[in-house]
Design a protein around this motif. Structure first.
Motif, PDB file in Angstrom:
ATOM      1  N   PHE A  51     -10.831  55.898 -15.695  1.00  0.00           N
ATOM      2  CA  PHE A  51     -11.979  54.999 -15.771  1.00  0.00           C
ATOM      3  C   PHE A  51     -11.550  53.607 -16.228  1.00  0.00           C
ATOM      4  CE2 PHE A  51     -15.243  52.926 -18.337  1.00  0.00           C
ATOM      5  CZ  PHE A  51     -16.299  52.853 -17.443  1.00  0.00           C
ATOM      6  N   TYR A  52     -10.828  53.542 -17.341  1.00  0.00           N
ATOM      7  CA  TYR A  52     -10.479  52.238 -17.916  1.00  0.00           C
ATOM      8  C   TYR A  52      -9.384  51.501 -17.140  1.00  0.00           C
ATOM      9  CZ  TYR A  52     -13.499  53.048 -21.911  1.00  0.00           C
ATOM     10  OH  TYR A  52     -14.597  53.244 -22.702  1.00  0.00           O
ATOM     11  N   VAL A  53      -8.410  52.212 -16.613  1.00  0.00           N
ATOM     12  CA  VAL A  53      -7.310  51.553 -15.899  1.00  0.00           C
ATOM     13  C   VAL A  53      -7.685  51.296 -14.445  1.00  0.00           C
ATOM     14  CG1 VAL A  53      -4.910  51.790 -15.135  1.00  0.00           C
ATOM     15  CG2 VAL A  53      -5.554  52.448 -17.464  1.00  0.00           C
ATOM     16  N   LYS A  54      -8.089  52.338 -13.718  1.00  0.00           N
ATOM     17  CA  LYS A  54      -8.388  52.184 -12.288  1.00  0.00           C
ATOM     18  C   LYS A  54      -9.753  51.548 -12.043  1.00  0.00           C
ATOM     19  CE  LYS A  54      -5.495  56.052 -10.896  1.00  0.00           C
ATOM     20  NZ  LYS A  54      -5.488  57.440 -10.393  1.00  0.00           N
ATOM     21  N   GLY A  55     -10.729  51.856 -12.892  1.00  0.00           N
ATOM     22  CA  GLY A  55     -12.075  51.325 -12.693  1.00  0.00           C
ATOM     23  C   GLY A  55     -12.282  49.951 -13.305  1.00  0.00           C
ATOM     24  N   ILE A  56     -12.100  49.847 -14.610  1.00  0.00           N
ATOM     25  CA  ILE A  56     -12.333  48.584 -15.307  1.00  0.00           C
ATOM     26  C   ILE A  56     -11.189  47.601 -15.053  1.00  0.00           C
ATOM     27  CG2 ILE A  56     -12.648  47.505 -17.590  1.00  0.00           C
ATOM     28  CD1 ILE A  56     -15.085  49.148 -16.658  1.00  0.00           C
ATOM     29  N   GLY A  57      -9.954  48.092 -15.001  1.00  0.00           N
ATOM     30  CA  GLY A  57      -8.813  47.215 -14.753  1.00  0.00           C
ATOM     31  C   GLY A  57      -7.961  46.929 -15.977  1.00  0.00           C
ATOM     32  N   MET A  58      -8.131  47.721 -17.036  1.00  0.00           N
ATOM     33  CA  MET A  58      -7.290  47.544 -18.218  1.00  0.00           C
ATOM     34  C   MET A  58      -5.852  47.966 -17.893  1.00  0.00           C
ATOM     35  SD  MET A  58      -9.627  48.952 -21.339  1.00  0.00           S
ATOM     36  CE  MET A  58     -10.757  47.888 -22.196  1.00  0.00           C
ATOM     37  N   VAL A  59      -4.915  47.569 -18.768  1.00  0.00           N
ATOM     38  CA  VAL A  59      -3.515  47.940 -18.583  1.00  0.00           C
ATOM     39  C   VAL A  59      -3.038  48.741 -19.791  1.00  0.00           C
ATOM     40  CG1 VAL A  59      -2.929  46.006 -17.072  1.00  0.00           C
ATOM     41  CG2 VAL A  59      -2.713  45.726 -19.529  1.00  0.00           C
TER      42      VAL A  59
END
Length: 177
Positions: A51-59
């Protein structure tokens, strides 16, 4: 007369500048960093990372383990070890640490539907350069959007509201493109 007014104006301006600097210095004096790290306990670490990496774009920027001994001595856990994955909006020291960890348990309370359903931290705000790529990724991941989204805030900014897999609310604000 004009010269006297200008002198008073300059003195007031300098006094306000110095006073502002003093207040600013006092407000920062107790903290060694301007960043707040946030620890988030999740039920399923892989689902939350998606969710956070692929969806939101966090690293992902790092990870560490809290061992049993430190967990117990520090009061963080009752002696249970836990792996922590650090995410950021960008890989820089000034970016907030979003620290995900899982003990493999589902929440003991129902997932909130609105921010007024529980107490404590209920949502985070992420300012973005463009909402549409995030909307597209979250749509592809079948993440439900809350409310009428994107909601215009003004001529330039829109508002998108979603929940992560554990029910934490995420508000995204920025232009569509």
């Amino acid at each position: 007369m004009n010269k006297a007014i200008m002198t008073v104006y300059k003195c007031v301006k300098i006094t306000l500048f110095v006073f502002g600097c003093i207040l600013s210095a006092q407000a920062q004096s107790n903290f060694s960093s301007k960043v707040i790290g946030v620890g988030v306990v999740v039920a399923d670490i892989d689902r939350s990372l998606d969710f956070y990496v692929k969806g939101i774009g966090m690293v992902k920027t790092g990870n560490f383990t809290i061992n049993e001994d430190f967990g117990k001595r520090s009061g963080l856990t009752n002696g249970v070890a836990v792996a922590v994955t650090i995410l950021k909006l960008e890989n820089s020291p000034e970016a907030t640490d979003w620290k995900l960890m899982s003990f493999g348990n589902k929440a003991a309370h129902p997932k909130p539907k609105k921010i007024q359903d529980d107490t404590g931290m209920q949502y985070i705000t992420i300012q973005v350069k463009a909402l549409q790529p995030i909307i597209d990724r979250l749509t592809q991941m079948k993440v439900p959007f809350l409310g009428s989204t994107p909601t215009p805030l003004n001529d330039k900014a829109h508002f998108v509201f979603v929940q992560d897999p554990d029910g934490n609310f995420i508000e995204l604000i920025g232009p569509l493109q």
